[in-house]
Design a protein around this motif. Structure first.
Motif, PDB file in Angstrom:
ATOM      1  N   THR A 167      -8.168  83.373  33.492  1.00  0.00           N
ATOM      2  CA  THR A 167      -8.778  84.416  34.307  1.00  0.00           C
ATOM      3  C   THR A 167      -7.694  85.132  35.106  1.00  0.00           C
ATOM      4  N   SER A 168      -8.055  86.171  35.791  1.00  0.00           N
ATOM      5  CA  SER A 168      -7.089  86.892  36.629  1.00  0.00           C
ATOM      6  C   SER A 168      -6.930  86.157  37.959  1.00  0.00           C
ATOM      7  N   PRO A 169      -5.792  86.386  38.643  1.00  0.00           N
ATOM      8  CA  PRO A 169      -5.616  85.747  39.958  1.00  0.00           C
ATOM      9  C   PRO A 169      -6.740  86.092  40.936  1.00  0.00           C
ATOM     10  N   ARG A 170      -7.199  87.329  40.924  1.00  0.00           N
ATOM     11  CA  ARG A 170      -8.261  87.739  41.846  1.00  0.00           C
ATOM     12  C   ARG A 170      -9.571  87.014  41.541  1.00  0.00           C
ATOM     13  N   THR A 171      -9.898  86.918  40.251  1.00  0.00           N
ATOM     14  CA  THR A 171     -11.124  86.217  39.863  1.00  0.00           C
ATOM     15  C   THR A 171     -11.030  84.737  40.213  1.00  0.00           C
ATOM     16  N   PHE A 172      -9.866  84.154  39.984  1.00  0.00           N
ATOM     17  CA  PHE A 172      -9.661  82.745  40.351  1.00  0.00           C
ATOM     18  C   PHE A 172      -9.845  82.552  41.855  1.00  0.00           C
ATOM     19  N   TYR A 173      -9.264  83.439  42.643  1.00  0.00           N
ATOM     20  CA  TYR A 173      -9.380  83.372  44.106  1.00  0.00           C
ATOM     21  C   TYR A 173     -10.849  83.435  44.519  1.00  0.00           C
ATOM     22  N   ARG A 174     -11.582  84.397  43.963  1.00  0.00           N
ATOM     23  CA  ARG A 174     -13.005  84.546  44.318  1.00  0.00           C
ATOM     24  C   ARG A 174     -13.808  83.319  43.894  1.00  0.00           C
ATOM     25  N   TRP A 175     -13.511  82.780  42.704  1.00  0.00           N
ATOM     26  CA  TRP A 175     -14.209  81.599  42.211  1.00  0.00           C
ATOM     27  C   TRP A 175     -13.957  80.402  43.138  1.00  0.00           C
ATOM     28  N   LEU A 176     -12.688  80.177  43.481  1.00  0.00           N
ATOM     29  CA  LEU A 176     -12.358  79.040  44.337  1.00  0.00           C
ATOM     30  C   LEU A 176     -12.967  79.218  45.728  1.00  0.00           C
ATOM     31  N   ARG A 177     -12.933  80.423  46.225  1.00  0.00           N
ATOM     32  CA  ARG A 177     -13.522  80.699  47.540  1.00  0.00           C
ATOM     33  C   ARG A 177     -15.026  80.421  47.526  1.00  0.00           C
ATOM     34  N   ALA A 178     -15.713  80.827  46.457  1.00  0.00           N
ATOM     35  CA  ALA A 178     -17.154  80.590  46.340  1.00  0.00           C
ATOM     36  C   ALA A 178     -17.456  79.099  46.177  1.00  0.00           C
ATOM     37  N   ALA A 179     -16.614  78.400  45.443  1.00  0.00           N
ATOM     38  CA  ALA A 179     -16.855  76.977  45.174  1.00  0.00           C
ATOM     39  C   ALA A 179     -16.539  76.088  46.370  1.00  0.00           C
ATOM     40  N   THR A 180     -15.527  76.461  47.150  1.00  0.00           N
ATOM     41  CA  THR A 180     -15.089  75.589  48.244  1.00  0.00           C
ATOM     42  C   THR A 180     -15.368  76.139  49.630  1.00  0.00           C
ATOM     43  N   GLY A 181     -15.629  77.427  49.723  1.00  0.00           N
ATOM     44  CA  GLY A 181     -15.862  78.046  51.025  1.00  0.00           C
ATOM     45  C   GLY A 181     -14.589  78.308  51.804  1.00  0.00           C
ATOM     46  N   THR A 182     -13.444  78.223  51.127  1.00  0.00           N
ATOM     47  CA  THR A 182     -12.167  78.416  51.806  1.00  0.00           C
ATOM     48  C   THR A 182     -11.156  79.051  50.849  1.00  0.00           C
TER      49      THR A 182
END
Length: 101
Positions: free
Chosen positions: A12-27
């Motif tokens: 995935t793209s770095p931005r998509t990864f960032y959004r995914w991790l943020r949604a999954a962990t809240g941070t």
């Protein structure tokens, strides 16, 4: 490993990864990593007699000073054991645990 490397591993793209991790962990990814390192340091401090410098190294926080800085900032404690307590929380006189240096 950089955010770009992690995104590549996840195809995935770095931005998509960032959004995914943020949604999954809240941070943020950086805060998530720091939280994981602090949790490992805490487990090591509570379950071993390792010196704080070694715990900093094994947990990925680097130095004892860096470990203390982040413990104080995130958890409100210095990372040192209270006087007279062993790593398992027992009084030194009654505990079979090795005393940390």
């Amino acid at each position: 490993m950089s955010r770009r490397d992690e995104a590549r591993r996840g195809a995935t793209s770095p931005r998509t990864f960032y959004r995914w991790l943020r949604a999954a962990t809240g941070t943020t990814p950086l805060q998530w990593l720091l939280d994981q390192r602090l949790a490992r340091a805490r487990r090591l401090l509570e379950s071993t007699g390792l010196p704080i410098a070694k715990v900093g190294e094994l947990s990925g926080l680097g130095t004892a000073d860096n470990l203390r800085h982040h413990f104080l900032r995130q958890l409100g404690v210095s990372g040192r054991l209270p006087a007279g307590l062993s790593p398992c929380g027992e009084r030194l006189i009654a505990c079979p645990c090795p005393v940390p240096e």
